[in-house]
Scaffold this active site. Structure first.
Site, mmCIF file in Angstrom:
data_model
loop_
_atom_site.group_PDB
_atom_site.id
_atom_site.type_symbol
_atom_site.label_atom_id
_atom_site.label_comp_id
_atom_site.label_asym_id
_atom_site.label_seq_id
_atom_site.Cartn_x
_atom_site.Cartn_y
_atom_site.Cartn_z
ATOM 1 N N SER A 109 -116.431 -32.659 -33.462
ATOM 2 C CA SER A 109 -116.091 -34.081 -33.540
ATOM 3 C C SER A 109 -114.677 -34.328 -33.026
ATOM 4 O O SER A 109 -113.887 -33.393 -32.846
ATOM 5 C CB SER A 109 -116.197 -34.570 -34.992
ATOM 6 O OG SER A 109 -115.229 -33.909 -35.803
ATOM 7 N N HIS A 166 -104.373 -17.390 -70.194
ATOM 8 C CA HIS A 166 -103.336 -18.321 -70.652
ATOM 9 C C HIS A 166 -101.962 -17.750 -70.307
ATOM 10 O O HIS A 166 -101.730 -16.568 -70.496
ATOM 11 C CB HIS A 166 -103.436 -18.501 -72.175
ATOM 12 C CG HIS A 166 -102.348 -19.360 -72.747
ATOM 13 N ND1 HIS A 166 -102.367 -20.731 -72.652
ATOM 14 C CD2 HIS A 166 -101.202 -19.038 -73.402
ATOM 15 C CE1 HIS A 166 -101.280 -21.218 -73.244
ATOM 16 N NE2 HIS A 166 -100.559 -20.200 -73.704
#
Length: 462
Positions: A144, A439
Site C-alpha cells: 500500500s 512483581h
C-alpha cells in the site's frame, strides 16, 4: 518478452514486504523453489517507511521528554534541543541493520531474489526486467501507499504524507495532522515530544476510532494533558497555502493554520497497472479479494498484506504470507482470526488491544451477557514508578471467556503478548487469576485485572 523456460518456480512472489518475504522464507524452508520480486527494497513499507522508522522517532521523542522531565525522578539534566540529522542517522542505522539481516536471511534460504518492477502477465507468470518468470503459483503482495482525500493534493512541500514526514529535515514549529487513527496520533505524539505545536483533525467522534471507546477517551485525556490539540466530529473541506504555511477549513467553517499539513487518512492498495484485472483477478476499490485461505478467484493466484481488505498491520501480512506458503506446501492450515491479532498504537501513552470492543461484544452476545472491568494502573507499582497513567479494560462473556483486552499506558504494547494468549486460548478469568505474575511489573496489572474479574480483587476496589 524473453521467456526463461529453464525454470518454473513453485512460487513466484510479487512484492517483498512483510507478507511477501514471509511467504518466501517459509516456502523455501518447506522445500518450495521460490522467486521473490521487489522493485525497491526487501522489507517493504514496514521496515523502510512505516513501523520501524516511526517507532525510532517515537523513542527519540520519549528520550526528549525524559530529559525535560528528569527532575521529577531526582535527576538533573539539561535539554538543549533536537538534532534532526542525528535523529535520522539513529533511525536509518536501525533500518540498515535490520535490512542487512533480512537480505542475509533471504540469501541463506536460497530464495531467487529479483530486483525490478514486476507485472502479472498471466495467472502463472510475472514479467520483470525484460524476462518472464514462470510459476506454478503466484502470490501478489504489492502492499500500500499513503492515500489522500478528493481535491487534496499531497505535494511533499507543505502538504505531506507519512513518507515525507519520516525524512523531514526539520521539526515543524506547528503541524496540522489530518486523521486521528494510528498514523496520525503516532506522528502527533512524536512531533509534540520534539517541540511542535500539534493539532489533529479527525472527522469521527474519537481519536483511534476503531479502538474501544474507553481507550479513545483515555488517550484524548492524556493528549490534552500533553498539550496536543484535536478537533473531533467534523470533516475536512479544503486546504490552501498561506504566506508561510497551510490553512485547513472544515465542513463547519472552522479554520486552522500551521507550517505543515500531514495527511494521515490511511493507506490504499498498490494494484493499478500491474495486470491483476487483465489476469481475471476479482477486485474491489483497488483491493484484491481473497477467501479465508488468501486464495483469489483465480486458482493459481493468492494475495496477502495491505493489498487485501484485512487489517493493515505488518504482522498480519507476515502471518498471511506464512499461511499461503504452508498451504502450497501441503500442510494443514487454519484461517486467521483477525480479532485475535494484537494491535498497538505506539504514541505516548500507548494503546494496545486484542479481541473485540465492549460495544461489539454487546452486539454479538447481548448487553446482559457482557461483563466489563477496568483496572486502573494507579494500583500497579511499576506503572507508579514509571509515572504512567492508564487502564486495563477486560471484556468478558458472562460466566465465560475474556473476549477483549484493551490497555492504555506507557509500555502497554509489551503486555499485549499475554493478552493475545488470553483471548486466543479462550481463557476464563479464574484460569488467568491462578497464574503468578512477577512483581513489580506492569505485566501483573493483567493478573490483577483478572483476579478482580474472577471475584477476588486484591489491589483493586470491589
Amino acid at each position: 518478452m524473453a521467456n526463461d523456460a529453464s525454470t518454473v518456480f513453485d512460487l513466484v512472489i510479487l512484492g517483498g514486504g512483510s507478507g511477501g518475504y514471509a511467504a518466501a522464507l517459509r516456502g523455501a524452508q518447506l522445500g518450495l523453489d521460490v522467486a521473490l520480486i521487489e522493485k525497491d527494497k526487501v522489507g517493504g513499507t514496514c521496515l523502510h517507511r512505516g513501523c520501524i522508522p516511526t517507532k525510532a522517532l517515537l523513542h527519540a521523542g520519549e528520550i526528549a521528554d525524559q530529559a525535560r522531565e528528569s527532575e521529577q525522578f531526582g535527576v538533573k539534566t539539561s535539554f538543549e534541543g533536537i538534532d534532526v540529522p542525528a535523529v535520522h542517522k539513529y533511525k536509518d542505522d536501525v533500518i540498515s541493520g535490520l535490512y542487512k539481516g533480512l537480505q542475509g536471511l533471504i540469501a541463506s534460504r536460497k530464495v531467487t531474489y529479483i530486483e525490478g518492477e514486476g507485472y502479472l502477465s498471466s495467472p502463472t507468470s510475472v514479467d520483470v526486467n525484460g524476462q518472464r518468470i514462470q510459476g506454478r503459483h503466484v502470490l501478489l503482495a504489492t502492499g500500500s501507499v499513503p492515500k489522500s482525500l478528493p481535491g487534496l493534493e499531497i505535494d511533499g512541500n507543505r502538504i505531506i504524507s507519512s513518507d515525507h514526514a519520516l525524512v523531514l529535515d526539520r521539526v515543524p514549529k506547528s503541524a496540522i495532522i489530518l486523521g486521528g487513527g494510528v498514523i496520525g496520533v503516532e506522528f502527533a505524539s512524536a512531533w509534540k515530544s520534539f517541540g511542535s505545536d500539534v493539532t489533529i483533525i479527525e472527522g469521527l467522534k474519537h481519536l483511534v476510532p476503531v479502538e474501544d471507546e474507553n481507550s479513545s477517551k483515555l488517550l484524548e485525556r492524556a493528549f490534552r494533558k500533553r498539550g496536543i490539540k484535536f478537533n473531533l466530529g467534523t470533516f475536512f473541506q479544503k486546504a490552501e497555502y498561506t504566506q508561510d504555511g497551510v490553512k485547513v477549513t472544515l465542513a463547519d467553517g472552522k479554520e486552522f493554520e500551521a507550517e505543515v499539513l500531514l495527511v494521515a487518512v490511511g493507506r490504499g492498495p498498490v494494484s493499478q497497472g500491474l495486470g491483476y484485472e487483465e489476469a481475471g483477478v476479482a477486485m474491489d476499490r483497488g483491493y484484491v479479494l481473497v477467501d479465508e485461505y488468501m486464495r483469489t478467484n483465480v486458482p493459481t493466484i493468492s494475495a496477502v498484506g495491505d493489498l487485501v481488505p484485512t487489517l493493515q498491520l505488518a504482522h498480519v501480512g507476515f502471518a498471511e504470507g506464512i499461511l499461503v506458503a504452508e498451504r502450497l506446501a501441503g500442510l494443514k492450515t487454519v484461517p486467521i482470526d483477525y480479532d485475535g491479532v494484537p494491535r498497538v498504537t505506539y504514541c505516548h501513552p500507548e494503546v494496545a488491544s486484542v479481541g473485540i470492543t465492549e460495544a461489539k461484544a454487546k452486539e454479538i452476545y447481548g448487553a446482559d451477557k457482557v461483563v466489563a472491568l477496568k483496572y486502573n494502573l494507579a494500583g500497579n507499582g511499576k506503572s507508579k514508578i514509571l509515572k504512567t497513567a492508564g487502564e486495563i479494560k477486560l471484556v468478558q462473556v458472562k460466566d465465560g471467556a475474556v473476549v477483549g483486552v484493551h490497555m492504555v499506558g506507557d509500555r502497554m504494547g509489551e503486555q499485549v503478548g499475554e493478552a493475545q494468549l488470553i483471548y486466543n486460548w479462550e481463557a476464563l478469568p479464574a484460569e488467568v487469576a491462578q497464574l503468578i505474575h512477577a512483581h513489580p511489573t506492569q505485566n501483573e496489572a493483567l493478573g490483577e485485572a483478572h483476579l478482580a474479574l474472577a471475584g477476588k480483587p486484591l489491589h483493586a476496589h470491589d
